[in-house]
Design an enzyme around this catalytic site. Structure first.
Site, short mmCIF file in Angstrom:
data_model
loop_
_atom_site.label_atom_id
_atom_site.label_comp_id
_atom_site.label_asym_id
_atom_site.label_seq_id
_atom_site.Cartn_x
_atom_site.Cartn_y
_atom_site.Cartn_z
N SER A 118 1.43 8.59 -1.04
CA SER A 118 1.09 7.36 -0.35
C SER A 118 -0.29 6.91 -0.82
O SER A 118 -1.23 7.71 -0.84
CB SER A 118 1.06 7.57 1.17
OG SER A 118 0.33 6.54 1.82
N GLY A 119 -0.40 5.64 -1.20
CA GLY A 119 -1.68 5.14 -1.66
C GLY A 119 -2.74 5.10 -0.58
O GLY A 119 -3.86 5.59 -0.75
N GLY A 160 -0.42 1.10 -0.73
CA GLY A 160 -0.58 1.38 -2.15
C GLY A 160 0.75 1.41 -2.88
O GLY A 160 0.89 0.84 -3.98
N THR A 161 1.75 2.08 -2.28
CA THR A 161 3.04 2.17 -2.95
C THR A 161 3.73 0.81 -3.01
O THR A 161 4.44 0.50 -3.97
CB THR A 161 3.95 3.20 -2.28
OG1 THR A 161 3.96 2.98 -0.86
CG2 THR A 161 3.48 4.62 -2.56
#
Length: 343
Positions: free
Chosen positions: A88-89, A256-257
């Site tokens: 996960s970003g 992020g993703t």
């Protein structure tokens, strides 16, 4: 009474609870194996921190663990309402900030680099520190690719919808917000949630997806609404965006993703080249920036290499006390992972 320590942070508005101490060493010779142990045998920590009375489903949890890879300064296991993402970003931005603020990685003025170990593997991190404050973090996004481009599906209550599917740490449906009548402003949040839920349910009923290396990673859980793209400068773009996390949660950040997934689609459509960047802007006007680094071929997929940049803010540091006589708390799995849980 057992206890453990937390640092609450947020990136773009999404709260990540970093578990910094009080947890026993977990079995497994990789962070991925330790994640699988928690998922399969000791899910109590995730449930405790993401449900009442200690938390809510909109939060995420990141458990700091010793790195198994000698190149990494620390490992971390990501826990969310839908389970255990391998990457996960926003959680990586928050974890990177936490390891600097707790001294697990020495914080130095200027720009510094280090590695973290996620369940997905080694992650390169670059942090900027100014006046002893972490002002920005850039981390690797997972290699991302488009699985399905502009397919159509009939969705009850919405009619025929056009969507693409990307993998960027999880499978994402990507839809054009304007085609669905959205401007991507905060007042639309409830309608966006209902719309995304209907689309994700329809796709899950008809399709399954398999990663070229990981195989079956479960049903498609995410949807990313894409606003119009604005050119800010040559090679620099901006777009309002928002990410839906099944079940029924709209993230406060663009994620992020989700940003990585959007980069992959823009590149496939010829709108992005190596070195170009996209700033995604959330319903709350918080921002992440994704940058395309290059591509490589994996079978039939052109896979995009990328980074995600943003900032994480520390909210507080707390100690959680666990009273196993509290009827709101299920201690059965917690006993496996928390120090002194039986006292």
């Amino acid at each position: 009474m057992a206890s453990f320590s937390l640092m609450d942070t947020h990136a773009g508005g999404d709260v990540s609870r970093i578990v910094t101490g009080g947890i026993k060493p977990l079995p497994g010779d990789t962070v991925r194996a330790q994640m699988e142990y928690l998922r399969d045998q000791a899910d109590g920590l995730r449930r405790l921190l993401l449900t009442e009375p200690h938390g809510i489903p909109e939060m995420s949890v990141d458990l700091l663990v010793p790195a198994c890879d000698p190149q990494a300064a620390a490992g971390y296991i990501i826990m969310e309402v839908m389970g255990y993402p391998i990457y996960s970003g926003s959680n990586t931005l928050c974890t990177a900030t936490a390891v600097l603020e707790t001294g697990l990685v020495e914080k130095r003025e200027g720009r510094q680099s280090f590695n973290l170990e996620a369940p997905a593997g080694l992650v390169q991190v670059e942090a900027q520190v100014e006046n002893n404050v972490v002002t920005s973090v850039t981390c690797e996004g997972l290699p991302s690719y488009i699985d399905t481009h502009r397919a159509r599906i009939e969705v009850p209550g919405l009619g025929e919808i056009t969507y693409s599917v990307a993998y960027s740490g999880g499978f994402y449906a990507l839809v054009d917000a304007s085609e669905l009548g959205f401007d991507l402003v905060l007042e639309e949040q409830d309608r966006l949630t209902a719309c995304a839920h209907a689309i994700v349910d329809a796709i899950q009923l008809q399709h399954s997806y398999s990663h070229y290396l990981l195989g079956d990673v479960g049903p498609l859980p995410f949807l990313h609404f894409m606003g119009p793209v604005e050119t800010v400068a040559p090679g620099r773009y901006r777009s309002r965006s928002t990410t839906y996390v099944h079940p029924r949660v709209i993230c406060r950040s663009t994620t992020g993703t989700g940003t990585s997934a959007r980069l992959a689609l823009m590149h496939l459509q010829g709108d992005l080249k190596p070195g170009d960047s996209l700033e995604t802007v959330s319903l709350r006007d918080t921002r992440f920036t994704g940058t395309m680094l290059g591509t490589h071929q994996q079978g039939t997929h052109q896979v995009l290499e990328n980074t995600i940049s943003g900032r994480s803010h520390v909210l507080n540091q707390t100690t959680i006390n666990i009273d196993c006589e509290d009827p709101m708390i299920d201690c059965s799995d917690l006993l496996k992972v928390i120090h002194n849980a039986g006292t």
